[in-house]
Design a protein around this motif. Structure first.
Motif, PDB file in Angstrom:
ATOM      1  N   SER A   1       0.835  -1.203   0.000  1.00 55.01           N
ATOM      2  CA  SER A   1       0.000   0.000   0.000  1.00 55.01           C
ATOM      3  C   SER A   1       0.867   1.249   0.000  1.00 55.01           C
ATOM      4  O   SER A   1       1.974   1.261   0.532  1.00 55.01           O
ATOM      5  CB  SER A   1      -0.924   0.012   1.227  1.00 55.01           C
ATOM      6  OG  SER A   1      -0.168   0.091   2.417  1.00 55.01           O
ATOM      7  N   ALA A   2       0.312   2.276  -0.606  1.00 54.36           N
ATOM      8  CA  ALA A   2       0.970   3.582  -0.573  1.00 54.36           C
ATOM      9  C   ALA A   2       0.844   4.143   0.839  1.00 54.36           C
ATOM     10  O   ALA A   2      -0.135   3.872   1.541  1.00 54.36           O
ATOM     11  CB  ALA A   2       0.307   4.518  -1.581  1.00 54.36           C
ATOM     12  N   PRO A   3       1.821   4.931   1.272  1.00 47.32           N
ATOM     13  CA  PRO A   3       1.731   5.527   2.609  1.00 47.32           C
ATOM     14  C   PRO A   3       0.475   6.393   2.753  1.00 47.32           C
ATOM     15  O   PRO A   3       0.075   7.091   1.824  1.00 47.32           O
ATOM     16  CB  PRO A   3       2.986   6.394   2.700  1.00 47.32           C
ATOM     17  CG  PRO A   3       3.928   5.828   1.693  1.00 47.32           C
ATOM     18  CD  PRO A   3       3.065   5.303   0.587  1.00 47.32           C
ATOM     19  N   VAL A   4      -0.163   6.286   3.920  1.00 48.66           N
ATOM     20  CA  VAL A   4      -1.311   7.125   4.274  1.00 48.66           C
ATOM     21  C   VAL A   4      -0.888   7.926   5.498  1.00 48.66           C
ATOM     22  O   VAL A   4      -0.507   7.344   6.512  1.00 48.66           O
ATOM     23  CB  VAL A   4      -2.566   6.271   4.590  1.00 48.66           C
ATOM     24  CG1 VAL A   4      -3.715   7.155   5.060  1.00 48.66           C
ATOM     25  CG2 VAL A   4      -2.971   5.442   3.381  1.00 48.66           C
ATOM     26  N   ASP A   5      -0.941   9.237   5.417  1.00 46.76           N
ATOM     27  CA  ASP A   5      -0.494  10.108   6.509  1.00 46.76           C
ATOM     28  C   ASP A   5       0.953   9.804   6.899  1.00 46.76           C
ATOM     29  O   ASP A   5       1.323   9.901   8.061  1.00 46.76           O
ATOM     30  CB  ASP A   5      -1.396   9.982   7.733  1.00 46.76           C
ATOM     31  CG  ASP A   5      -2.819  10.414   7.458  1.00 46.76           C
ATOM     32  OD1 ASP A   5      -3.019  11.239   6.550  1.00 46.76           O
ATOM     33  OD2 ASP A   5      -3.736   9.924   8.146  1.00 46.76           O
ATOM     34  N   SER A   6       1.752   9.386   5.934  1.00 45.12           N
ATOM     35  CA  SER A   6       3.140   9.029   6.174  1.00 45.12           C
ATOM     36  C   SER A   6       3.934   9.313   4.906  1.00 45.12           C
ATOM     37  O   SER A   6       3.401   9.871   3.952  1.00 45.12           O
ATOM     38  CB  SER A   6       3.231   7.539   6.552  1.00 45.12           C
ATOM     39  OG  SER A   6       4.559   7.190   6.876  1.00 45.12           O
ATOM     40  N   SER A   7       5.191   8.894   4.900  1.00 47.05           N
ATOM     41  CA  SER A   7       6.041   9.116   3.731  1.00 47.05           C
ATOM     42  C   SER A   7       6.920   7.898   3.528  1.00 47.05           C
ATOM     43  O   SER A   7       6.822   6.918   4.262  1.00 47.05           O
ATOM     44  CB  SER A   7       6.898  10.359   3.944  1.00 47.05           C
ATOM     45  OG  SER A   7       7.742  10.167   5.066  1.00 47.05           O
ATOM     46  N   GLY A   8       7.795   7.987   2.549  1.00 49.35           N
ATOM     47  CA  GLY A   8       8.733   6.913   2.298  1.00 49.35           C
ATOM     48  C   GLY A   8       8.199   5.913   1.299  1.00 49.35           C
ATOM     49  O   GLY A   8       7.204   6.161   0.614  1.00 49.35           O
TER      50      GLY A   8
END
Length: 161
Positions: free
Chosen positions: A47-54
């Motif tokens: 999954s793509a980051p949600v409320d995050s990065s990297g």
């Protein structure tokens, strides 16, 4: 005499290092615990980051029957993260491993250290999809059927691997 157990669900996630091998280590660590009576893991998702990065995350859900308290399960999750090298920095920072208590039976728990059901689980496709793989009829205490929330997460990139 056998102690009664509670059906629980843990969310596993990570986007640094090798999350797939870390998931295997988490499962082995939790499964060998004296309070763990049974366990099985959902398929894994990217999954793509949600409320995050990297980088993208790898996620799954672990279902288990737990004969201890919710606080003991949380302590096991946190000690597992620490043993596998997690260092907590800022909230939602990229991480090697994250082990969250999603559900503890039908309990609704609100303490300074633990909120169950996990407060954002119904908003996250990377939690709902693997959870529904394990139990398509599961209810989130206080919210209702988990499957009703999945359509609201269609915009979140989450692919079964």
């Amino acid at each position: 005499m056998t102690t009664a157990s509670t059906r629980c669900y843990l969310g596993l996630g990570g986007n640094l290092g090798n999350p797939v091998s870390l998931f295997d280590e988490v499962i082995a660590h939790v499964a060998q615990h004296a309070h763990c009576r049974h366990h099985r893991e959902s398929p894994r998702y990217e999954s793509a980051p949600v409320d995050s990065s990297g980088p993208n995350y790898i996620n799954s859900v672990l279902e288990l029957d737990w004969a201890g308290s919710a606080d003991e399960l949380l302590a096991t999750c946190m000690s597992t993260e620490t043993a596998l090298g997690r260092v907590r920095t800022v909230r939602n920072a990229p991480r090697l491993i994250d082990v969250d208590v999603l559900l503890f039976g039908q309990a609704r728990i609100q303490t300074p250290s633990l909120t169950v059901p996990h407060p954002r689980m119904h908003l996250r496709r990377f939690v709902l999809a693997p959870l529904l793989d394990l139990n398509p009829f599961i209810e989130i205490p206080g919210l209702g059927a988990a499957k009703l929330f999945l359509p609201n997460t269609q915009d979140q990139v989450c692919t079964r691997i």
